[in-house]
Design an enzyme around this catalytic site. Structure first.
Site, PDB file in Angstrom:
ATOM      1  CG  ASP A 194      -1.997   0.932   1.251  1.00 30.60           C
ATOM      2  OD1 ASP A 194      -2.087   1.711   0.304  1.00 30.60           O
ATOM      3  OD2 ASP A 194      -2.795   0.900   2.203  1.00 30.60           O
ATOM      4  NE  ARG A 208      -6.299   0.163   6.799  1.00 28.54           N
ATOM      5  CZ  ARG A 208      -5.350  -0.191   5.948  1.00 28.54           C
ATOM      6  NH1 ARG A 208      -5.653  -0.624   4.744  1.00 28.54           N
ATOM      7  NH2 ARG A 208      -4.098  -0.127   6.293  1.00 28.54           N
ATOM      8  CD1 TRP A 259      -8.799  -8.344  -4.609  1.00 29.48           C
ATOM      9  CD2 TRP A 259      -8.156  -8.124  -6.732  1.00 29.48           C
ATOM     10  NE1 TRP A 259      -9.877  -7.898  -5.323  1.00 29.48           N
ATOM     11  CE2 TRP A 259      -9.510  -7.745  -6.627  1.00 29.48           C
ATOM     12  CE3 TRP A 259      -7.537  -8.073  -7.983  1.00 29.48           C
ATOM     13  CZ2 TRP A 259     -10.261  -7.330  -7.721  1.00 29.48           C
ATOM     14  CZ3 TRP A 259      -8.281  -7.655  -9.072  1.00 29.48           C
ATOM     15  CH2 TRP A 259      -9.634  -7.288  -8.934  1.00 29.48           C
ATOM     16  CG  ASP A 260      -5.763  -5.737   1.315  1.00 29.38           C
ATOM     17  OD1 ASP A 260      -6.617  -6.435   1.868  1.00 29.38           O
ATOM     18  OD2 ASP A 260      -4.832  -5.174   1.924  1.00 29.38           O
ATOM     19  CG  ASN A 284      -7.819  -3.625   3.882  1.00 25.75           C
ATOM     20  OD1 ASN A 284      -7.575  -4.668   4.480  1.00 25.75           O
ATOM     21  ND2 ASN A 284      -6.954  -3.056   3.055  1.00 25.75           N
ATOM     22  CB  CYS A 343      -5.049  -9.763   0.948  1.00 24.40           C
ATOM     23  SG  CYS A 343      -4.707  -8.912   2.507  1.00 24.40           S
ATOM     24  CG  ASP A 393      -3.775  -7.746   8.127  1.00 28.36           C
ATOM     25  OD1 ASP A 393      -3.197  -8.152   7.102  1.00 28.36           O
ATOM     26  OD2 ASP A 393      -4.524  -6.759   8.135  1.00 28.36           O
TER      27      ASP A 393
END
Ligand code: GLA
Length: 734
Positions: free
Chosen positions: A371, A447, A481-482, A484, A530, A552
């Protein structure tokens, strides 16, 4: 043959190597569940016991008029229970008919048995390869009062010991109907005294095993978070009270799906246990216009009469070989270094290249930039959606950086969070309506981000385009590939009010379309899933991406529990695991480099720290680790795994891996907390899956042991310090 139809008695026997799911068509009409469990060779004797099965209800049970009041489906188990007739337990399906009522009766219409398996459009699924012993049954049922067709699709993966099921509803009427609940699988078991085993957790604490007795009434796990979630994995097992790793009957259920799910059991007053798994009916509803159809995600049913170990082995093999796809399915994954815990957002090109250079010297193959490389993102409060490079940080662009990393002799990988958007982003300013939200209500951020509305085609097309652009413009070999956040305040301005309860599922369908398109377009890229770690660790994602960041939490001790739990279902090759700094950033625990390495090697291995900051001694350990990794990687990632000792039961953990050719064996032994007193701290390591007539040399010491001794007597082992681990490597010598 995997599916046998006994025409005379109208009984189907869906067989795998060790299991059978048997049902009959009573009076040419009602599909009745007869058996799920040990494999039945044939079904000719079942007819003799049918009278016993078809018992009339007691005083309070309604009886079916369609069968001359002979019995109640509250007592007789139907194959795919419906709501509203005489069965008043949790149905597999409930449909709101056009007149507002909710009753259906699906009776046998026809069936087809085919070799192999048909593809399910738009969803992840098990697949068949040439030479597989797989047969599928398409059982067509019909409600001729409301003109609705129901197709139950079963596939028997004979050698994998897995039966899969998905369900399709077709509205053959000329009126609109609404699906209220539709399970992918539902089976009634006559077992008593079962335990319910599932994987529960939280962020940084995923996949913790919980085993509780099933009580009358039952229990449910679910996700309403828009993703499969860290709280509950879309899996559960029902196990005999006495079932352990090696013995006892176990029924495992897994949903190949990444969104809201429900899974549970209902135990009625006569102790029939109904197990079910499917899309969560909470805030779900699907309108079918005349002629439209709906197909559920696929569920896997996995019966083992050799305990949890065999159940896991079945899941590992089918997920690894018949769900995961692509170039990386069978090959060793590159050894990577990810900069996230090394730098967080605080990096520039020089800093990254310094880390990458050291990584290369150490033998690492892939450098991953996490990131913070795009838009104006220097912290997590902006820019998601703006997938163009931040030139202030990276003046030569992603392309330039990738070239420089390549010139060092490393592959280059990049982090994206393509499904999300920040309010402070150019994308949001251009398309404020592109997020999941409810008009007139606050947009609750998590977030500092919102989810893109992937229920809408144009938003999905944008994600495909922007990702394609990024992946074409630089030499990117790997994508993390996240995603969140959980999905809250669910609404879409792309759909009418009556379709709003379709949004959460439509989002997942949109996501699958994006993943499918991109993985096909970029077949050489290794994609890793992810979602704040393991918030979407499921077989649905694994159909597109062969590995997932498991958690994490990179602390090796927490990982002993997480990886042990995840291994109930998911193979080592799916579990991404990294060595990170000590004290650990998430839990502040100090753990030796050796243990961090040994635990991470039991996943897809990598580093997530700045190697330049390590002491000489630690670097020596890293160099040693990478040598060992080369030796064991194919065994841990492609071999057969056995759980030898559970950290949930005592202080030791042990995982064993036997190579595909059965020539090499790796055992990871660890201790969580050392207990007082020598006696309590010694463990016996009893290996599994060896050749009892062969000898094995323990390469660490040169000692030779017979397979018989290792499996029937075992090795006494003692680890002296909290969190200590040992990696034992055996080689078959004769
Ligand atoms: C999530 C991921 C981490 C890391 C950060 C970056 O938390 O799970 O691994 O990529 O995002 O913001």
């Amino acid at each position: 043959m995997a599916i046998i139809f006994n025409e005379k008695d109208k009984i189907f026997n869906i067989q795998t190597k060790n299991s059978s799911l048997v049902f009959g068509i009573y009076k040419d009409k009602l599909p009745v569940m007869l058996h799920y469990g040990k494999r039945l060779k044939d079904t000719y004797d079942i007819k003799k016991t049918l009278d016993f099965t078809m018992v009339k209800g007691t005083a309070h049970n309604a009886v079916l008029k369609d069968f001359d009041n002979e019995f109640s489906t509250e007592i007789v188990s139907t194959l795919y229970p419906t709501y509203g007739n005489t069965d008043l337990r949790n149905p597999a399906i409930s449909i709101v008919q056009n007149n507002g009522t909710m009753c259906s009766s699906f009776y046998y219409k026809s069936h087809k048995i085919i070799k192999g398996k048909n593809k399910i459009e738009g969803l992840p699924q098990t697949y068949v390869q040439d030479g597989d012993n797989v047969e599928s049954l398409e059982l067509c049922l019909y409600d001729d009062i409301d003109n609705i067709e129901l197709i139950l699709n079963y596939s028997a993966f004979y050698d994998y010991d897995i039966i899969t099921q998905s369900v399709k509803v077709i509205n053959k009427s000329d009126k609109e109907i609404k699906i209220d609940r539709i399970m992918s699988a539902s089976v009634d078991l006559k077992h008593k005294n079962l335990d319910f085993i599932h994987l529960q957790g939280a962020w940084c604490h995923e996949c913790h095993i919980q085993r509780v007795p099933v009580m009358t009434g039952g229990m449910t796990i679910d996700s309403k978070r828009g993703c499969s979630s860290p709280n509950h994995n879309p899996f559960f097992a029902l196990a005999d009270k006495c079932a352990n790793e090696d013995m006892g009957e176990v029924y495992g259920f897994n949903l190949i799906y990444s969104g809201n799910f429900v899974a549970g059991v209902e135990v009625d007053s006569i102790k029939t246990t109904r197990a079910y798994i499917g899309i969560n009916p909470f805030n779900f509803g699907w309108t079918l216009e005349a002629g439209e159809s709906f197909t559920t995600p696929e569920a896997m049913m996995n019966y083992s009469c050799e305990g949890l170990g065999k159940m896991s082995d079945n899941f590992h093999k089918i997920i690894r070989k018949r769900i995961c796809r692509g170039k990386y399915r069978d090959i060793r994954r590159p050894l990577l270094l990810n900069n996230w815990e090394a730098t967080y957002f605080d990096f520039d090109e020089e800093k990254l290249l310094k880390i990458a250079k050291k990584a290369k010297e150490t033998g690492i193959e892939l450098f991953v930039l996490d990131d913070g490389w795009f838009g104006k993102r220097n912290t997590d409060n902006c820019s998601l959606g703006d997938w163009y490079v931040n030139k202030e940080k990276l003046p030569s662009g992603i392309d330039g950086l990738a070239k420089k990393v390549n010139d060092l002799g490393l592959k280059f990988g990049l982090w994206f969070e393509p499904e999300t958007i920040c309010v402070d982003s150019d994308l949001y300013r251009a398309h404020p309506d592109w997020c999941i939200h409810i008009e007139g209500r606050p947009q609750n951020e998590c977030r500092n981000e919102l989810l893109l509305d992937l229920s809408r085609d144009e938003v999905c097309d944008y994600v495909i385009d922007i990702m394609s652009k990024n992946l074409s413009e630089a030499n990117i070999s790997y994508v993390k590939w996240d995603m969140n956040r959980s999905m809250s305040d669910i609404g879409s301005c792309g759909f009418a009010p009556e379709r709003q309860c379709e949004i959460a599922h439509r989002y997942i369908l949109g996501l699958y379309r994006i993943m499918d398109t991109l993985t096909k377009k970029f077949p050489d890229v290794l994609f890793e899933g992810c979602a704040s770690g393991g918030a979407r660790f499921d077989a649905g994602i694994l159909y597109y991406f062969p590995q997932i960041w498991t958690s994490d939490c990179s602390d090796a001790v927490e990982r002993m529990f997480i990886q042990h739990g995840a291994s109930l279902v998911y193979p080592t090759s799916a579990m991404s695991a990294h060595v990170s700094a000590s004290p650990n950033h998430q839990v502040k625990r100090s753990v030796s480099m050796k243990t961090r390495g040994n635990v991470a090697m039991c996943g897809t291995f990598g580093y997530e720290l700045d190697l330049n900051k390590l002491t000489e001694e630690e670097m020596e350990e890293v160099n040693n680790q990478i040598k060992i990794y080369e030796d064991v990687v194919n065994i841990t990632q492609q071999g057969t795994m056995y759980r030898l000792l559970s950290p949930y039961e005592q202080s030791y953990v042990a995982w064993e891996y036997v190579s595909e050719d059965e020539q090499k064996v790796v055992v990871m032994l660890g201790i969580v907390l050392r207990q007082g007193g020598i006696r309590w701290d010694t463990t016996k390591l009893i290996l599994k899956g060896l050749d009892k007539d062969a000898d094995y040399v323990l390469e660490n010491t040169g000692e030779v042991y017979s397979g018989d001794f290792l499996m029937n007597f075992g090795l006494y082992k003692q680890l002296y310090q909290d969190f200590d681990t040992e990696l034992l490597i055996f080689k078959k010598v004769k």
